[in-house]
Design a protein around this motif. Structure first.
Motif, short mmCIF file in Angstrom:
data_model
loop_
_atom_site.label_atom_id
_atom_site.label_comp_id
_atom_site.label_asym_id
_atom_site.label_seq_id
_atom_site.Cartn_x
_atom_site.Cartn_y
_atom_site.Cartn_z
N VAL A 57 19.93 24.62 -4.48
CA VAL A 57 19.63 23.38 -3.77
C VAL A 57 20.90 22.54 -3.62
CG1 VAL A 57 18.38 21.19 -3.87
CG2 VAL A 57 17.21 23.33 -4.47
N GLY A 58 21.68 22.47 -4.68
CA GLY A 58 22.94 21.71 -4.60
C GLY A 58 23.88 22.28 -3.56
N LEU A 59 23.96 23.61 -3.52
CA LEU A 59 24.83 24.27 -2.55
C LEU A 59 24.31 24.08 -1.13
CD1 LEU A 59 25.56 27.58 -4.50
CD2 LEU A 59 27.07 25.59 -4.24
N LYS A 60 22.97 24.16 -0.97
CA LYS A 60 22.36 24.05 0.36
C LYS A 60 22.57 22.66 0.95
CE LYS A 60 17.84 24.42 2.68
NZ LYS A 60 16.39 24.80 2.48
N PHE A 61 22.43 21.64 0.14
CA PHE A 61 22.52 20.27 0.66
C PHE A 61 23.85 19.60 0.34
CE2 PHE A 61 18.46 19.97 2.56
CZ PHE A 61 17.62 20.79 1.82
N ALA B 80 16.72 16.10 -2.32
CA ALA B 80 18.09 16.35 -1.82
C ALA B 80 18.15 16.36 -0.30
CB ALA B 80 18.62 17.67 -2.37
N GLU B 81 17.06 16.73 0.35
CA GLU B 81 17.07 16.79 1.82
C GLU B 81 17.04 15.40 2.44
OE1 GLU B 81 13.65 19.03 2.98
OE2 GLU B 81 12.21 17.46 2.48
N GLN B 82 16.77 14.41 1.62
CA GLN B 82 16.79 13.02 2.11
C GLN B 82 18.24 12.54 2.16
OE1 GLN B 82 13.95 10.37 0.12
NE2 GLN B 82 12.80 12.17 -0.57
N GLU B 83 18.72 12.21 3.35
CA GLU B 83 20.12 11.85 3.54
C GLU B 83 20.54 10.69 2.64
OE1 GLU B 83 21.20 11.66 7.63
OE2 GLU B 83 23.05 10.54 7.25
N ALA B 84 19.62 9.79 2.36
CA ALA B 84 19.96 8.60 1.56
C ALA B 84 20.23 8.92 0.10
CB ALA B 84 18.83 7.59 1.67
N ILE B 85 19.74 10.04 -0.38
CA ILE B 85 19.91 10.39 -1.79
C ILE B 85 21.30 10.99 -2.00
CG2 ILE B 85 19.12 11.91 -3.66
CD1 ILE B 85 17.21 9.63 -3.20
N ASP B 86 22.05 10.42 -2.93
CA ASP B 86 23.42 10.89 -3.18
C ASP B 86 23.50 11.99 -4.23
OD1 ASP B 86 25.01 9.01 -1.47
OD2 ASP B 86 23.93 7.55 -2.70
N ALA B 87 22.57 11.96 -5.17
CA ALA B 87 22.58 12.96 -6.24
C ALA B 87 21.17 13.12 -6.79
CB ALA B 87 23.53 12.56 -7.37
N VAL B 88 20.86 14.30 -7.29
CA VAL B 88 19.56 14.60 -7.87
C VAL B 88 19.74 15.08 -9.30
CG1 VAL B 88 17.45 16.00 -7.70
CG2 VAL B 88 18.59 15.20 -5.61
N ILE B 89 18.91 14.55 -10.20
CA ILE B 89 18.94 14.98 -11.60
C ILE B 89 17.60 15.62 -11.91
CG2 ILE B 89 19.04 14.17 -14.00
CD1 ILE B 89 20.76 11.79 -12.92
N CYS B 90 17.62 16.83 -12.43
CA CYS B 90 16.39 17.57 -12.77
C CYS B 90 16.23 17.61 -14.29
CB CYS B 90 16.46 19.00 -12.24
SG CYS B 90 16.69 19.10 -10.46
N LEU B 91 15.08 17.13 -14.78
CA LEU B 91 14.85 17.05 -16.22
C LEU B 91 13.62 17.86 -16.60
CD1 LEU B 91 15.45 13.22 -16.63
CD2 LEU B 91 17.09 15.07 -17.02
N GLY B 92 13.79 18.75 -17.55
CA GLY B 92 12.68 19.58 -18.01
C GLY B 92 12.93 20.09 -19.41
N CYS B 93 11.89 20.70 -19.97
CA CYS B 93 12.01 21.30 -21.30
C CYS B 93 11.13 22.55 -21.32
CB CYS B 93 11.56 20.31 -22.37
SG CYS B 93 11.61 21.00 -24.03
#
Ligand SMILES: Nc1c(NC[C@H](O)[C@H](O)[C@H](O)CO)[nH]c(=O)[nH]c1=O
Ligand SMILES: CC(=O)[C@@H](O)COP(=O)(O)O
Length: 158
Positions: A112-116, A76-89
């Motif tokens: 993280v979403g709020l911060k960036f 998320a801290e990378q300016e070029a990234i527009d959205a992040v998807i987190c996948l886990g189980c």
């Protein structure tokens, strides 16, 4: 509404934004990789089917769901990234470890979403059993990866 009453892979496609130039980071937990790889496949196919370019989708793996937060932050801290998807189980075991992981990851990813100030999507299954996980990773209840990907797309159209 409980997932058992709806499919995670059924959603409205009204007013979706153009994502042909959008860049997506996908953080994938290696724990329960049979499940998380299925979630990734669902998320990838959903992004591609709605116009994302495969060259604009960046997968990074982390050891477990607890590490999804830091992995999401590094993307998320990378300016070029527009959205992040987190996948886990995270599957319930014998102890309260499940609770601590789920709580930490849910709060961490939110922060993280709020911060960036960009969409960081909680695509983490928290089942009691492996069967419940399988049912939500391309089984009878759809694929949580689909849900996470369409959520990212819709947030980019906010
Ligand atoms: N039991 C599960 C874990 N545990 C590992 C943690 O996520 C973390 O990697 C460890 O505590 C070191 O920080 N992770 C999952 O994703 N799913 C599980 O069921
Ligand atoms: C969610 C977990 O970390 C869990 O799989 C660990 O199992 P246990 O609580 O039996 O140690």
């Amino acid at each position: 509404m409980a997932t058992s009453l709806k499919s995670l892979s059924e959603y409205s496609t009204n007013n979706l934004p153009d994502i042909s130039q959008k860049k997506f980071g996908i953080v994938v937990s290696e724990w329960n990789d049979q499940i998380t790889d299925a979630l990734f496949s669902g998320a990838l196919e959903t992004l591609l089917s709605h116009g994302a370019q495969k060259s604009n989708i960046y997968r990074k793996d982390v050891p477990g769901s607890f590490e999804l937060t830091l992995g999401a932050q590094w993307l998320a801290e990378q300016e070029a990234i527009d959205a992040v998807i987190c996948l886990g189980c995270v599957i319930q075991g014998e102890t309260r470890h499940f609770d601590f992981i789920c709580d930490a990851v849910a709060h961490g990813i939110t922060n993280v979403g709020l911060k960036f100030n960009k969409p960081v999507i909680f695509g983490v299954l928290t089942p009691d059993t492996m069967q419940q996980a399988l049912d939500r990773a391309g089984g009878k209840h759809g694929n949580k990866g689909d849900e996470a990907a369409i959520t990212a797309i819709k947030m980019l159209g906010f």
